[in-house]
Design an enzyme around this catalytic site. Structure first.
Site, mmCIF file in Angstrom:
data_model
loop_
_atom_site.group_PDB
_atom_site.id
_atom_site.type_symbol
_atom_site.label_atom_id
_atom_site.label_comp_id
_atom_site.label_asym_id
_atom_site.label_seq_id
_atom_site.Cartn_x
_atom_site.Cartn_y
_atom_site.Cartn_z
ATOM 1 N N GLU A 113 0.755 -1.231 0.235
ATOM 2 C CA GLU A 113 0.121 -0.060 -0.027
ATOM 3 C C GLU A 113 0.789 1.506 -0.061
ATOM 4 O OE1 GLU A 113 -4.070 -1.114 1.956
ATOM 5 O OE2 GLU A 113 -2.338 -1.504 3.165
ATOM 6 N N GLU A 133 -4.114 -9.397 3.515
ATOM 7 C CA GLU A 133 -4.892 -9.267 4.951
ATOM 8 C C GLU A 133 -6.187 -10.280 5.216
ATOM 9 O OE1 GLU A 133 -2.967 -5.451 4.229
ATOM 10 O OE2 GLU A 133 -3.713 -7.145 2.966
#
Length: 253
Positions: A113, A133
Site C-alpha cells: 500500500e 490481509e
C-alpha cells in the site's frame, strides 16, 4: 530507521527498520518527520523510496495489531492507527513531485500500500508482492482496496485481494501493479537511473502533469470510509482475533 540522501533533483529515502521494515506507529511518525524535513529544505523533482533490507516492507507491525485485539480500547486504537496510515499515504500521493518506489523484495500488506501511494513502481523480478490481509480476517485498509482497483481494475484487485495471492515482480508488471520489473541485481542502478531521468525534467510541468493524471481518476473518498468501517467491524470478530493470534504464534516458532 530512515536514511535521507539528496542529489541533484532527487531525494532518496532508504527505509531501515530491521528485520522487515514493519510499519509501526514509530515508523509512521518517523516517515512524516522525513517528509517534513524534505518540505522545509525544498522539494526535489523526484522522491525515491527504497529499502536497505531484503524486504521492501512486510507491512503493518503485527505485534502492535495483535496487542490491540486484547485491549479494552483496541478497536478505537486500531482505527486511529489506520487513520495514521491513510494520512501518510495520502500525503505521499499528493506531493507535487514524482514519487518512485524501488521494490527490491517482499512488499506485502501495508508495504504494498505504501508503494501504491507512489506514482512509479519498479520491482525486482523476484520480489513478492501482495495483500494477504483476508487470510488473517482483516482487509487492506490503508488504501489498498481503492488504489489497486483504480490502478489495475476490479479483476486484478480481486485476484490479489480476494485470493490473497502474492505474485512475483514479473507478474506484477504484467498485471500493471508495477510499471517495470528487472533482474534484482540490476534494480538499484535502474531505479537510480529512473529517478535521475525524472529529475532532468521540468519540475512545474511534472507537478501539473501529476495533478492532471490524478484528476482523471479522482473520486469521492467513499471507498476509504468503507475500509475504515470494515476495519472497525472486523476488529470485533472472534475469527479475526483467532487468525491474528495464530499468525503471530506461527511467527514465533
Amino acid at each position: 530507521m530512515f536514511e535521507v540522501e539528496r542529489r541533484e533533483g532527487v531525494v532518496v529515502v532508504t527505509m531501515n527498520r530491521a528485520p522487515a521494515n514493519a510499519i509501526s506507529e514509530e515508523f509512521l511518525a518517523g516517515f512524516n518527520r522525513v517528509l517534513d524535513g524534505i518540505e522545509r529544505e525544498g522539494l526535489p523533482r523526484a522522491l525515491h523510496i527504497r529499502s536497505a533490507l531484503r524486504f521492501f516492507s512486510a507491512g503493518a507491525d503485527l505485534k502492535e495489531i495483535g496487542g490491540r485485539f486484547g485491549a479494552e480500547d483496541g478497536v478505537r486504537d486500531m482505527l486511529r492507527h489506520v487513520a495514521a496510515f491513510h494520512h501518510l499515504y495520502d500525503r505521499i500521493e499528493r506531493l507535487p513531485l514524482v514519487t518512485i518506489a524501488e521494490i527490491n523484495g517482499p512488499a506485502l500488506g501495508g508495504g504494498l500500500e505504501l508503494a501504491l501511494s507512489c506514482d512509479l513502481r519498479i520491482a525486482a523480478q523476484e520480489a513478492r508482492i501482495g495483500l494477504p490481509e483476508a487470510g488473517i480476517g482483516l482487509i487492506p485498509g490503508a488504501g489498498g482496496t481503492q488504489r489497486l482497483t483504480r490502478l489495475c481494475g476490479p479483476g486484478v484487485a480481486a485476484r490479489i485481494i480476494l485470493a490473497a495471492e502474492a505474485v512475483d515482480g514479473a507478474t506484477a508488471e504484467r498485471l500493471g501493479i508495477v510499471q517495470w520489473a528487472v533482474p534484482g541485481a540490476e534494480l538499484p542502478a535502474r531505479a537510480r537511473a529512473l529517478a535521475d531521468q525524472v529529475a532532468g525534467l521540468a519540475g512545474p510541468a511534472l507537478a501539473a502533469c501529476k495533478a492532471c493524471i490524478r484528476a482523471s481518476t479522482d473520486r469521492a473518498p467513499d471507498g476509504y470510509a468503507m475500509e475504515h468501517d470494515a476495519t472497525r467491524r472486523l476488529m470485533t470478530t472472534e475469527e479475526a482475533r483467532k487468525r491474528v493470534s495464530a499468525f503471530l504464534e506461527s511467527r514465533r516458532k
